[in-house]
Design an enzyme around this catalytic site. Structure first.
Site, PDB file in Angstrom:
ATOM      1  N   ASP A 160       0.824  -1.137  -0.024  1.00  0.00           N
ATOM      2  CA  ASP A 160      -0.021  -0.142  -0.126  1.00  0.00           C
ATOM      3  C   ASP A 160       1.035   1.399   0.100  1.00  0.00           C
ATOM      4  O   ASP A 160       0.635   2.188   0.757  1.00  0.00           O
ATOM      5  CB  ASP A 160      -1.079   0.199   1.224  1.00  0.00           C
ATOM      6  CG  ASP A 160      -2.223   0.988   1.065  1.00  0.00           C
ATOM      7  OD1 ASP A 160      -2.779   1.111   2.056  1.00  0.00           O
ATOM      8  OD2 ASP A 160      -2.245   1.376  -0.086  1.00  0.00           O
ATOM      9  N   LYS A 162       1.813   4.722  -1.100  1.00  0.00           N
ATOM     10  CA  LYS A 162       1.309   5.842  -1.593  1.00  0.00           C
ATOM     11  C   LYS A 162       1.686   6.987  -0.673  1.00  0.00           C
ATOM     12  O   LYS A 162       1.769   6.811   0.607  1.00  0.00           O
ATOM     13  CB  LYS A 162      -0.243   5.553  -1.759  1.00  0.00           C
ATOM     14  CG  LYS A 162      -0.954   5.170  -0.544  1.00  0.00           C
ATOM     15  CD  LYS A 162      -2.470   5.067  -1.050  1.00  0.00           C
ATOM     16  CE  LYS A 162      -2.924   4.775   0.275  1.00  0.00           C
ATOM     17  NZ  LYS A 162      -4.572   4.242  -0.128  1.00  0.00           N
ATOM     18  N   ASN A 165       0.558   7.432   2.866  1.00  0.00           N
ATOM     19  CA  ASN A 165       0.946   6.300   3.942  1.00  0.00           C
ATOM     20  C   ASN A 165       2.324   6.882   4.248  1.00  0.00           C
ATOM     21  O   ASN A 165       3.145   5.956   4.842  1.00  0.00           O
ATOM     22  CB  ASN A 165       0.931   5.060   3.530  1.00  0.00           C
ATOM     23  CG  ASN A 165      -0.571   4.367   3.267  1.00  0.00           C
ATOM     24  OD1 ASN A 165      -1.342   5.086   4.336  1.00  0.00           O
ATOM     25  ND2 ASN A 165      -0.843   3.255   2.817  1.00  0.00           N
ATOM     26  N   ASP A 178       1.698   3.120   8.493  1.00  0.00           N
ATOM     27  CA  ASP A 178       0.426   2.380   8.147  1.00  0.00           C
ATOM     28  C   ASP A 178       0.686   0.887   7.441  1.00  0.00           C
ATOM     29  O   ASP A 178       0.706   0.805   6.240  1.00  0.00           O
ATOM     30  CB  ASP A 178      -0.330   3.205   7.237  1.00  0.00           C
ATOM     31  CG  ASP A 178      -1.821   2.511   7.255  1.00  0.00           C
ATOM     32  OD1 ASP A 178      -2.584   3.103   6.359  1.00  0.00           O
ATOM     33  OD2 ASP A 178      -1.833   1.656   8.056  1.00  0.00           O
ATOM     34  N   THR A 196      -7.938   4.199  -2.930  1.00  0.00           N
ATOM     35  CA  THR A 196      -7.723   4.365  -4.457  1.00  0.00           C
ATOM     36  C   THR A 196      -6.995   3.101  -5.185  1.00  0.00           C
ATOM     37  O   THR A 196      -6.353   2.326  -4.670  1.00  0.00           O
ATOM     38  CB  THR A 196      -6.753   5.670  -4.276  1.00  0.00           C
ATOM     39  OG1 THR A 196      -6.152   5.782  -5.739  1.00  0.00           O
ATOM     40  CG2 THR A 196      -5.382   5.301  -3.513  1.00  0.00           C
TER      41      THR A 196
HETATM   42  C1  LIG Z   1      -4.550   8.102  12.645  1.00  0.00           C
HETATM   43  C2  LIG Z   1      -3.943   8.941  11.665  1.00  0.00           C
HETATM   44  C3  LIG Z   1      -3.489   7.915  10.743  1.00  0.00           C
HETATM   45  C4  LIG Z   1      -4.419   7.123  10.026  1.00  0.00           C
HETATM   46  C5  LIG Z   1      -3.949   6.553   8.739  1.00  0.00           C
HETATM   47  C6  LIG Z   1      -2.452   6.238   8.532  1.00  0.00           C
HETATM   48  C7  LIG Z   1      -1.522   7.099   9.221  1.00  0.00           C
HETATM   49  C8  LIG Z   1      -0.106   7.033   8.733  1.00  0.00           C
HETATM   50  C9  LIG Z   1       0.332   8.026   7.632  1.00  0.00           C
HETATM   51  C10 LIG Z   1      -2.126   7.842  10.114  1.00  0.00           C
HETATM   52  N1  LIG Z   1      -1.063   8.685  10.814  1.00  0.00           N
HETATM   53  C11 LIG Z   1      -0.118   8.241  11.795  1.00  0.00           C
HETATM   54  O1  LIG Z   1      -0.271   7.002  12.031  1.00  0.00           O
HETATM   55  N2  LIG Z   1       0.718   8.778  12.449  1.00  0.00           N
HETATM   56  C12 LIG Z   1       1.865   8.336  13.100  1.00  0.00           C
HETATM   57  C13 LIG Z   1       2.542   9.490  13.349  1.00  0.00           C
HETATM   58  C14 LIG Z   1       2.275  10.617  12.707  1.00  0.00           C
HETATM   59  C15 LIG Z   1       1.044  10.412  12.295  1.00  0.00           C
HETATM   60  C16 LIG Z   1       2.834  11.763  13.125  1.00  0.00           C
HETATM   61  N3  LIG Z   1       3.057  12.987  12.980  1.00  0.00           N
HETATM   62  C17 LIG Z   1       2.113  13.622  12.415  1.00  0.00           C
HETATM   63  O2  LIG Z   1       0.843  13.167  12.165  1.00  0.00           O
HETATM   64  C18 LIG Z   1       2.340  15.196  12.307  1.00  0.00           C
HETATM   65  C19 LIG Z   1       1.338  15.837  11.567  1.00  0.00           C
HETATM   66  C20 LIG Z   1       1.428  17.151  11.242  1.00  0.00           C
HETATM   67  C21 LIG Z   1       2.584  17.618  11.619  1.00  0.00           C
HETATM   68  N4  LIG Z   1       2.776  19.152  11.521  1.00  0.00           N
HETATM   69  C22 LIG Z   1       1.807  19.766  10.671  1.00  0.00           C
HETATM   70  C23 LIG Z   1       1.918  21.437  10.536  1.00  0.00           C
HETATM   71  N5  LIG Z   1       3.421  21.700  10.263  1.00  0.00           N
HETATM   72  C24 LIG Z   1       3.905  23.174  10.213  1.00  0.00           C
HETATM   73  C25 LIG Z   1       4.358  21.258  11.603  1.00  0.00           C
HETATM   74  C26 LIG Z   1       4.244  19.725  11.707  1.00  0.00           C
HETATM   75  C27 LIG Z   1       3.453  17.092  12.454  1.00  0.00           C
HETATM   76  C28 LIG Z   1       3.518  15.727  12.726  1.00  0.00           C
HETATM   77  N6  LIG Z   1       4.143  11.005  14.029  1.00  0.00           N
HETATM   78  N7  LIG Z   1       3.657   9.787  14.145  1.00  0.00           N
END
Ligand SMILES: CCc1cccc(CC)c1NC(=O)n1cc2c(c1)/C(=N\C(=O)c1ccc(N3CCN(C)CC3)cc1)N=N2
Length: 308
Positions: A160, A162, A165, A178, A196
């Protein structure tokens, strides 16, 4: 919310990557919610939300992903996917793979203790910048190839790959996240496809060829789609679902003429219908387009300005 919004949240939202905490994995075998101060929400997905969090005793900063059991039980075998995600991701250690330090659950929720990626979601950077310059795209693809080689050596297929992720670490490095769709090959679980189509290889959309679903070459196709999308700003087969199906099955894509010939060459060697004919990851890492942008000496050698 998880806990009373208080000075905790403020303290964490002011979070800077303080160097006073060494990046050492959380060690206790048993975790529970009381061990963490919860900070600002970082993001949310179909099945969960993720919060900035700090482990109280060590001060270790992490991301706490919360999944509601009720929501998982409804999904088609999603609970098994979460179990597989935990089983697979907790045994992986690579700079371009998001670490899963541990997990725990209470009556209603499952908690994943994940590495904090300080620069957030890669797809938001891609949408904001429209497309990446060739040097940045090449560095990202080199990091992806390194992470995929590590996964395939452990017989893990991500399946997956993309932009949605992939996360970006505080130093700009990318982190595959993910693992909900990843599998240990060979695997005879039945999976339905959701989300997608853009990134699916032909062997996963053609009926009947399920055994090919568990060939790691599927990740090579997706790496090709990712390279194209980093450089062009949209996926190569993006169209209506019916047309996307058709175009993937024929590997029918056009690469804009302003893409460099080296980048075109790599994309064409990955987006090959026959999985066995796709460029192996070892070759991707040695491809002229990658070498040109990723080897320090090379960049110095290519510098226009004469050295002072
Ligand atoms: C539950 C959310 C979800 C669902 C499905 C898949 C995934 C993986 C991508 C995830 N996320 C996940 O597991 N995540 C595991 C994580 C994670 C997400 C993460 N950081 C952030 O999400 C993040 C977002 C915005 C951020 N800022 C945005 C604004 N900027 C100015 C400064 C920095 C900085 C960090 N660190 N470990």
């Amino acid at each position: 919310s998880l806990s009373s919004r208080s000075s905790d949240e403020l303290a964490l939202s002011e979070h800077t990557s303080s160097s006073s905490y060494v990046d050492q994995p959380l060690t206790p075998k048993q975790f529970h919610l009381g061990m963490f101060e919860i900070g600002r929400p970082l993001g949310k997905g179909k099945f969960g939300r993720v919060y900035l969090a700090r482990e109280r005793t060590s001060g270790f900063i992490c991301a706490l992903k919360v999944l509601y059991k009720s929501e998982l039980q409804q999904g088609s075998g999603v609970e098994k996917q979460v179990r597989r995600e935990i089983e697979i991701q907790s045994n992986l250690r690579h700079p371009n793979i998001l670490k899963l330090y541990g997990h725990f659950h209470d009556a209603k929720r499952i908690f994943l203790i994940l590495e904090f990626a300080g620069k957030g979601e890669l797809y938001k950077h891609l949408r904001r910048e429209n497309r990446f310059p060739e040097w940045k795209a090449a560095q990202y693809i080199a990091q992806m190839a390194s992470a995929l080689r590590y996964l395939h050596r452990k017989h893990v297929i991500h399946r997956d790959i993309k932009p949605e992720n992939i996360l970006v670490g505080i130093h700009g490095e990318i982190k595959i996240s993910d693992f909900g769709w990843s599998v240990h090959a060979p695997n005879n679980r039945r999976n339905t496809i959701c989300g997608t189509l853009d990134y699916l290889p032909p062997e996963m959309i053609k009926p009947g060829s399920r055994d090919n679903w568990y060939n790691e070459k599927v990740d090579l196709w997706s790496l090709g789609v990712l390279t194209y999308e980093f450089l062009v700003g949209e996926a190569p087969f993006e169209d209506t679902p019916v047309m996307t199906h058709k175009r993937i099955a024929r590997a029918d894509m056009t690469i804009p003429e302003w893409v460099s010939k080296e980048a075109k060459d790599l994309i064409k060697k990955l987006l090959v219908l026959d999985p066995e004919k796709r460029l192996p990851l070892e070759e991707v890492q040695k491809h002229p387009w990658i070498i040109k942008h990723c080897v320090k000496g090379e960049r110095a050698a290519n510098r226009e300005k004469p050295l002072k």
